[in-house]
Design a protein around this motif. Structure first.
Motif, short mmCIF file in Angstrom:
data_model
loop_
_atom_site.label_atom_id
_atom_site.label_comp_id
_atom_site.label_asym_id
_atom_site.label_seq_id
_atom_site.Cartn_x
_atom_site.Cartn_y
_atom_site.Cartn_z
N THR A 131 0.92 -1.35 -0.02
CA THR A 131 0.10 0.02 -0.02
C THR A 131 1.00 1.19 -0.02
N LYS A 179 -3.89 7.13 -3.39
CA LYS A 179 -3.30 5.69 -2.74
C LYS A 179 -3.47 4.52 -3.68
N THR A 227 -3.44 0.43 -3.53
CA THR A 227 -3.56 -0.60 -2.63
C THR A 227 -3.52 -1.93 -3.48
#
Length: 236
Positions: A186, A201, A203
């Protein structure tokens, strides 16, 4: 295509399965020092070994005219030396801190955001990465790639790995690296001001994205010479 897998851990096993599913043949796989006669059976090598082994693996491939796609991180203090050997041997090389298609799109998004945010000094940027507890290097190669891209497009001068809540200077980017059980990867980029935060972000949910990208890179590299990146493979 005949493939050698250098580094037969969890990633190596995932690469093997994906390569077979794409109708390739695995002719050599090892986590030990290379047996040259076995390596020479391959059309291309994929290296996901360990930092201490990567440079020797890569340059051995160059010396025996085996194109190599390398996803091992933590050895980049010798990257320029490896590039020099590649050019001397007229070899073929792709290094990727992360071969995932999604991560490479994230790299481009990070670069575009860094260019945009460079005009707004009130926002301070930081980087955080989380990986499984078996990952040897810290911060991750992906986090370093993300951070160095930010450095190229902002007034920040350097980055610093933050452990135990150390302070950073105004021109340093703090990079936090966490290790937790069974986290595939992540990465978070955050621009924070007193008024609001902006955050992107990525992930990863499995190793398959990394492995598929590595096999695609090896397919693309076959029959080429030169030093390339995933931007070349994906046309970014």
């Amino acid at each position: 295509m005949k493939i050698a897998i250098l580094g037969y851990g969890k990633m190596g096993k995932t690469i093997e399965q994906i390569a077979i599913n794409r109708n390739h043949e695995i002719v050599y796989k090892t986590s030990s020092p290379i047996e040259v006669e076995e390596l020479k059976k391959a059309d291309v090598a994929i290296d996901f070994s360990i930092p201490d082994a990567a440079f020797n693996n890569i340059t051995t491939c160059f010396k025996h005219h085996i194109p190599v796609a390398c996803g091992t991180t933590g050895w980049l203090d010798r990257y320029e030396e490896a590039v020099k050997v590649c050019k001397e041997e007229n070899g073929a090389f792709i290094y990727g801190s992360n071969f995932s298609l999604g991560v490479n799109l994230f790299f481009q998004l990070n670069e575009n955001l860094a260019k945009l945010m460079s005009k707004f000094d009130e926002y301070k940027v930081d980087v955080e990465e989380i990986h499984h507890t078996q990952k040897l290097d810290k911060p991750s190669g992906t986090a370093i790639t993300l951070t160095e891209s930010i450095l190229q497009h902002t007034d920040n001068k350097s980055w610093k790995l933050i452990e135990n809540n150390e302070e950073v200077s105004d021109k340093e980017i703090p990079v936090v690296a966490k290790r937790e059980d069974d986290v595939k990867g992540t990465h978070t980029i955050k621009y924070a001001s007193s008024i609001d935060d902006i955050e992107i972000k990525h992930t990863a949910h499995s190793r398959e994205g990394f492995a598929l990208g590595a096999v695609i890179a090896a397919e693309w590299l076959h029959d080429k010479t030169g030093v390339f990146t995933m931007k070349d493979v994906l046309g970014l």
